[in-house]
Design an enzyme around this catalytic site. Structure first.
Site, PDB file in Angstrom:
ATOM      1  N   LYS A  53     -15.803 -18.629 -10.597  1.00  0.00           N
ATOM      2  CA  LYS A  53     -16.225 -17.226 -10.636  1.00  0.00           C
ATOM      3  C   LYS A  53     -15.407 -16.396  -9.641  1.00  0.00           C
ATOM      4  O   LYS A  53     -14.926 -15.309  -9.961  1.00  0.00           O
ATOM      5  CB  LYS A  53     -17.732 -17.117 -10.352  1.00  0.00           C
ATOM      6  CG  LYS A  53     -18.569 -17.602 -11.535  1.00  0.00           C
ATOM      7  CD  LYS A  53     -20.035 -17.847 -11.206  1.00  0.00           C
ATOM      8  CE  LYS A  53     -20.717 -18.508 -12.403  1.00  0.00           C
ATOM      9  NZ  LYS A  53     -22.084 -18.932 -12.161  1.00  0.00           N
ATOM     10  N   GLN A  97     -26.272 -18.649  -7.287  1.00  0.00           N
ATOM     11  CA  GLN A  97     -25.996 -19.796  -8.147  1.00  0.00           C
ATOM     12  C   GLN A  97     -27.224 -20.712  -8.235  1.00  0.00           C
ATOM     13  O   GLN A  97     -27.792 -21.103  -7.217  1.00  0.00           O
ATOM     14  CB  GLN A  97     -24.788 -20.583  -7.599  1.00  0.00           C
ATOM     15  CG  GLN A  97     -24.338 -21.722  -8.483  1.00  0.00           C
ATOM     16  CD  GLN A  97     -23.791 -21.262  -9.835  1.00  0.00           C
ATOM     17  OE1 GLN A  97     -23.014 -20.315  -9.929  1.00  0.00           O
ATOM     18  NE2 GLN A  97     -24.206 -21.937 -10.898  1.00  0.00           N
ATOM     19  N   ASP A 120     -26.079 -11.232 -13.512  1.00  0.00           N
ATOM     20  CA  ASP A 120     -26.352 -12.470 -14.259  1.00  0.00           C
ATOM     21  C   ASP A 120     -27.365 -12.205 -15.375  1.00  0.00           C
ATOM     22  O   ASP A 120     -27.506 -13.012 -16.299  1.00  0.00           O
ATOM     23  CB  ASP A 120     -26.928 -13.530 -13.301  1.00  0.00           C
ATOM     24  CG  ASP A 120     -26.109 -14.807 -13.304  1.00  0.00           C
ATOM     25  OD1 ASP A 120     -25.182 -14.913 -14.123  1.00  0.00           O
ATOM     26  OD2 ASP A 120     -26.414 -15.692 -12.475  1.00  0.00           O
TER      27      ASP A 120
END
Ligand code: NAP
Length: 281
Positions: A53, A97, A120
């Site tokens: 990422k 995460q 997200d």
């Protein structure tokens, strides 16, 4: 008939070029899009994901910070970090995460992210926005699947889409996005009786199960679009999806490979969402 391949790597490259161009345009307006990636603990797969990422940000000119914390970090300390990032004007998107260590309530942490920075798309506010068709961030993997389907040029309006899987991260948002695109949607799951009856009627099948060979050639309508979200290992340890690719490609009209299909799109849509967050200001 041999299906046409939907190349997620090529589409990703194309979309990332667009992201890089939009980043340049934003910088000319004095805005530098920024993503914060927070990793707690040393889960090896998570380390690879966050590295990819951050690399994708670097490749497209998106500013990124990677905050790495020991697995012992307290929930309170993590919540405080998220609050600080919520207030940081240089940060437009926040990604924590998952999975988090067991002593941390992941739901509480995700809900502490400002919905305006929830790139997200996991916040309840983002899920609610998707459900009600109001502006919000679409979660990256199903959003990537929509882009893959649209890249075929096929209009989803009036098509019958069957989603296999109903997880909060993939199956359910996938179904809602397809609905938003005016498809007629069937959602199948582990209690679905005779899965094949459903999939055989589908113009579009999205398999998001996490089990090899969930979708076999006899379950696919000739010419259908087949999107394989699954990430599994075969007996030789090779990455494979939920779809029996070799056989299904002889029946389907379009198909995504694994690897090189949905996988690369997930990070690409994270970049797109981050950019959009920065553009919204
Ligand atoms: P998940 O939370 O385990 O959900 C799996 C879903 O599949 C559940 O809804 C389950 O039904 C359903 N299911 C299980 N067995 C089934 C069967 N025999 N027939 C029909 N449905 C069945 O998994 P997930 O997070 O959605 O992920 C699914 C797959 O996508 C995994 O392989 C994951 O690694 C992969 N993935 C890939 C990406 C990417 O970037 N490429 C991103 C996210 C996930 P119930 O609800 O009834 O249990």
């Amino acid at each position: 008939m041999t299906a046409q391949l939907i190349d997620g790597s090529a589409l990703s490259r194309h979309l990332r070029l667009e992201v890089a161009q939009r980043v340049t345009a934003l910088k000319l307006r004095g805005i530098s899009p920024g993503l914060a990636v927070v990793l707690v603990g040393d889960d090896p797969a998570s380390q690879v994901y966050v590295r990819n990422k951050v690399q994708a940000c670097q490749d497209t000119g998106v500013f990124s910070v990677l905050e790495k914390y020991d697995a012992n970090l307290s929930e309170a300390a993590l919540l405080a970090r998220v609050q600080a990032l919520n207030a940081d004007p240089a940060i437009h998107g926040i990604l924590v995460q998952l999975p988090l260590p067991q002593h941390i309530d992941a739901h509480r942490v995700i809900e502490s992210i400002s919905p305006a920075k929830d790139v997200d798309g996991f916040h309840v506010a983002s899920a609610g926005a998707l459900m009600t068709g109001t502006p919000g961030f679409w979660s990256c993997t199903p959003y990537g699947c929509i882009k893959l389907i649209e890249s075929t040029g096929i209009d989803l309006k009036g098509k019958h889409a069957v989603v296999i899987g109903r997880s909060n991260n993939v199956g359910k948002p996938m179904a809602l996005m397809l609905l938003q695109k005016n498809a007629t949607v069937t959602v199948c799951h582990s209690a679905t009786q005779n899965l094949k009856n459903h999939t055989l009627q589908a113009d579009v099948v999205v398999a998001a199960v996490g089990k090899r060979n969930t979708l076999t050639a006899d379950m696919v309508k000739p010419g259908a679009v087949v999107i394989d979200v699954g990430m599994n290992r075969n007996a030789l340890g090779k990455l494979c999806g939920d779809v029996d690719f070799e056989a299904v490609k002889e029946v389907a009209g379009w198909i995504t490979p694994v690897p090189g299909g949905v996988g690369p799109m997930t990070i690409t849509m994270l970049l797109v969402n981050t950019l959009e967050a920065a553009e919204r200001g």
